[in-house]
Design a protein around this motif. Structure first.
Motif, PDB file in Angstrom:
ATOM      1  N   ILE A  17      -3.064  16.662  47.535  1.00 43.27           N
ATOM      2  CA  ILE A  17      -3.298  14.900  47.424  1.00 43.27           C
ATOM      3  C   ILE A  17      -2.289  13.882  47.643  1.00 43.27           C
ATOM      4  O   ILE A  17      -2.982  12.626  48.225  1.00 43.27           O
ATOM      5  CB  ILE A  17      -4.362  14.683  45.364  1.00 43.27           C
ATOM      6  CG1 ILE A  17      -5.993  15.858  45.226  1.00 43.27           C
ATOM      7  CG2 ILE A  17      -4.480  13.577  45.030  1.00 43.27           C
ATOM      8  CD1 ILE A  17      -6.276  16.390  44.638  1.00 43.27           C
ATOM      9  N   THR A  18      -1.575  14.157  47.294  1.00 38.44           N
ATOM     10  CA  THR A  18      -0.477  13.404  46.989  1.00 38.44           C
ATOM     11  C   THR A  18       0.074  13.154  48.103  1.00 38.44           C
ATOM     12  O   THR A  18       0.483  11.994  48.948  1.00 38.44           O
ATOM     13  CB  THR A  18       0.521  13.905  46.569  1.00 38.44           C
ATOM     14  OG1 THR A  18       0.331  14.839  45.127  1.00 38.44           O
ATOM     15  CG2 THR A  18       2.720  13.191  46.152  1.00 38.44           C
ATOM     16  N   ARG A  66      -2.550  13.429  50.873  1.00 40.22           N
ATOM     17  CA  ARG A  66      -2.986  12.589  51.625  1.00 40.22           C
ATOM     18  C   ARG A  66      -2.934  10.797  50.492  1.00 40.22           C
ATOM     19  O   ARG A  66      -2.954  10.164  52.374  1.00 40.22           O
ATOM     20  CB  ARG A  66      -4.027  12.703  51.189  1.00 40.22           C
ATOM     21  CG  ARG A  66      -5.240  12.349  51.768  1.00 40.22           C
ATOM     22  CD  ARG A  66      -6.580  12.635  51.242  1.00 40.22           C
ATOM     23  NE  ARG A  66      -7.259  12.773  50.047  1.00 40.22           N
ATOM     24  CZ  ARG A  66      -8.010  13.324  49.264  1.00 40.22           C
ATOM     25  NH1 ARG A  66      -8.895  14.093  50.270  1.00 40.22           N
ATOM     26  NH2 ARG A  66      -8.190  13.425  47.713  1.00 40.22           N
ATOM     27  N   VAL A  67      -1.805  11.159  49.830  1.00 43.48           N
ATOM     28  CA  VAL A  67      -1.938   8.974  49.094  1.00 43.48           C
ATOM     29  C   VAL A  67      -0.927   8.710  50.376  1.00 43.48           C
ATOM     30  O   VAL A  67      -1.064   7.269  50.849  1.00 43.48           O
ATOM     31  CB  VAL A  67      -1.823   9.002  48.009  1.00 43.48           C
ATOM     32  CG1 VAL A  67      -1.680   8.213  47.643  1.00 43.48           C
ATOM     33  CG2 VAL A  67      -3.700   9.922  47.119  1.00 43.48           C
ATOM     34  N   VAL A 101      -1.589   8.017  54.141  1.00 43.21           N
ATOM     35  CA  VAL A 101      -2.629   6.823  54.176  1.00 43.21           C
ATOM     36  C   VAL A 101      -1.679   5.489  54.280  1.00 43.21           C
ATOM     37  O   VAL A 101      -1.774   4.879  54.542  1.00 43.21           O
ATOM     38  CB  VAL A 101      -3.698   6.516  52.639  1.00 43.21           C
ATOM     39  CG1 VAL A 101      -4.479   4.884  52.795  1.00 43.21           C
ATOM     40  CG2 VAL A 101      -4.648   8.237  53.188  1.00 43.21           C
ATOM     41  N   LYS A 123     -10.899   4.054  51.916  1.00 38.77           N
ATOM     42  CA  LYS A 123     -11.904   4.145  50.868  1.00 38.77           C
ATOM     43  C   LYS A 123     -13.020   4.175  51.324  1.00 38.77           C
ATOM     44  O   LYS A 123     -13.698   5.765  50.111  1.00 38.77           O
ATOM     45  CB  LYS A 123     -11.726   2.337  49.860  1.00 38.77           C
ATOM     46  CG  LYS A 123     -10.438   2.337  48.924  1.00 38.77           C
ATOM     47  CD  LYS A 123     -10.771   1.163  47.911  1.00 38.77           C
ATOM     48  CE  LYS A 123      -9.533   0.807  48.026  1.00 38.77           C
ATOM     49  NZ  LYS A 123      -9.763   1.789  46.210  1.00 38.77           N
ATOM     50  N   TRP A 161     -10.313   8.686  51.243  1.00 43.44           N
ATOM     51  CA  TRP A 161      -8.900   9.267  51.104  1.00 43.44           C
ATOM     52  C   TRP A 161      -8.126   8.927  49.786  1.00 43.44           C
ATOM     53  O   TRP A 161      -7.188   9.360  49.847  1.00 43.44           O
ATOM     54  CB  TRP A 161      -8.504   9.301  52.557  1.00 43.44           C
ATOM     55  CG  TRP A 161      -9.479   9.440  53.777  1.00 43.44           C
ATOM     56  CD1 TRP A 161     -10.042  10.726  53.420  1.00 43.44           C
ATOM     57  CD2 TRP A 161      -9.109  10.081  54.749  1.00 43.44           C
ATOM     58  NE1 TRP A 161     -10.880  10.637  54.513  1.00 43.44           N
ATOM     59  CE2 TRP A 161      -9.299  10.540  55.201  1.00 43.44           C
ATOM     60  CE3 TRP A 161      -7.738   9.154  55.775  1.00 43.44           C
ATOM     61  CZ2 TRP A 161      -9.400  10.814  57.200  1.00 43.44           C
ATOM     62  CZ3 TRP A 161      -7.063   9.225  57.126  1.00 43.44           C
ATOM     63  CH2 TRP A 161      -8.242   9.932  57.845  1.00 43.44           C
ATOM     64  N   PHE A 162      -8.670   8.149  49.458  1.00 47.44           N
ATOM     65  CA  PHE A 162      -7.757   7.930  48.294  1.00 47.44           C
ATOM     66  C   PHE A 162      -8.698   6.819  47.001  1.00 47.44           C
ATOM     67  O   PHE A 162     -10.114   6.754  46.934  1.00 47.44           O
ATOM     68  CB  PHE A 162      -6.789   7.486  48.342  1.00 47.44           C
ATOM     69  CG  PHE A 162      -6.354   5.677  48.537  1.00 47.44           C
ATOM     70  CD1 PHE A 162      -6.358   5.024  48.270  1.00 47.44           C
ATOM     71  CD2 PHE A 162      -7.250   5.200  50.193  1.00 47.44           C
ATOM     72  CE1 PHE A 162      -6.845   3.088  48.681  1.00 47.44           C
ATOM     73  CE2 PHE A 162      -7.023   4.221  50.329  1.00 47.44           C
ATOM     74  CZ  PHE A 162      -7.316   2.905  50.043  1.00 47.44           C
TER      75      PHE A 162
END
Length: 322
Positions: A260-261, A263-264, A267, A317, A321-322
């Motif tokens: 998740i980190t 991916r952020v 982005v 969004k 993706w976040f």
């Protein structure tokens, strides 16, 4: 310390020291239990030789950290058992080797320190069991010792359950080290119980002269000990698997959080890459760039950058993706 217990078919019970051995020799139907705790090797050897124990059996009994085993000799059977001197709910345990020399009319036990199972038997049912046969005492000592293991393992189950809840709520490296420590201790315990399972399986499969399966009481005692060791082995294997699942679960959660980190960060990088490209283009120090003389060029570039950034944010969004 040497303690002796003498029983006769008539129901007489005598407690004392090694001098009871002389009386036992004069009484062909009496049973004698000699327990030696922390005695010197020379003293133990002297007494064992009086019982005509085999030299190889004595040698095995005096080896440190000898694996649990059972071996039959002419006038006795040797059982080397890994008992415990202390055990707690965090699996902190101190093993202690206990050696049994089981004869037709005698039992000799050797152990370096205090053995809880032997102490309990000497104070409670040892006299009754010895009157039946020496092998009943040896089997009951192992049965009682296995009970101490089971009690502590069941307490550990509560500890493991709390640890599982804590790991799911707030997993961290400290908890991981704790679980890894438990797994290491469980491996050692499983190895010990594997040896003990082998002993009871041999007792069940083969008819030892001094632990005869033909006698119903002895067979029941062997079966009870086997069931306890089987349960101990199963419990340690189950707890080991649970600890392994907790480790795998923590790694999966950590990996998911890392994804998740990442991916952020990806982005954010994807948003700023085109903006950095535009800034790089118009940051070049060329004298004849057409847009440099345009009156509203600065505002146009800012608008383009904000527009590109806004579109990318909306797109990411929408894809969640976040």
């Amino acid at each position: 310390m040497i303690r002796c217990l003498l029983t006769t078919p008539e129901g007489d019970v005598r407690e004392g020291d090694i001098r009871l051995m002389d009386e036992w020799m004069r009484m062909p139907t009496a049973h004698l239990w000699v327990d030696m705790k922390g005695e010197s090797e020379a003293q133990e050897r002297e007494i064992l030789e009086r019982f005509e124990c085999h030299p190889m059996a004595i040698q095995d009994a005096h080896k440190e950290r000898h694996p649990p085993k059972i071996e039959e000799f002419d006038n006795h059977t040797l059982i080397i058992y890994r008992g415990i001197s202390s055990f707690d709910a965090q699996l902190n345990f101190v093993p202690q080797q206990i050696c049994f020399f089981v004869g037709e009319r005698f039992l000799v036990t050797l152990h370096p320190g205090e053995a809880m199972s032997i102490e309990r038997l000497l104070n409670e049912h040892g006299k009754t069991l010895l009157a039946q046969s020496p092998e009943q005492v040896a089997l009951r000592v192992m049965y009682t010792s296995a009970g101490f293991y089971i009690d502590s393992l069941l307490e550990f189950e509560t500890e493991l359950s709390d640890l599982e809840d804590e790991l799911l709520d707030n997993g961290n490296d400290v908890l991981m080290r704790k679980i890894t420590t438990y797994r290491s201790r469980l491996v050692k315990m499983r190895r010990i119980f594997s040896y003990h399972k082998g002993i009871t399986q041999e007792l069940t499969a083969y008819d030892y002269a001094h632990l005869p399966r033909g006698e119903s009481e002895t067979l029941h005692a062997i079966t009870d000990v086997e069931e306890r060791f089987e349960r101990l082995y199963t419990l340690t294997q189950m707890y080991y698997d649970i600890c392994g699942d907790l480790v795998d679960g923590y790694i999966s959660i950590s990996s998911h959080q890392l994804n998740i980190t990442m991916r952020v960060l990806t982005v954010i990088t994807a948003i700023f890459v085109p903006l950095t490209f535009i800034a790089g283009i118009y940051g070049m120090n060329f004298e004849y760039m057409p847009e440099l003389s345009y009156q509203y060029g600065y505002f146009f570039v800012w608008g383009a950058m904000l527009g590109i950034g806004g579109v990318l944010i909306w797109l990411f969004k929408r894809k969640r993706w976040f």
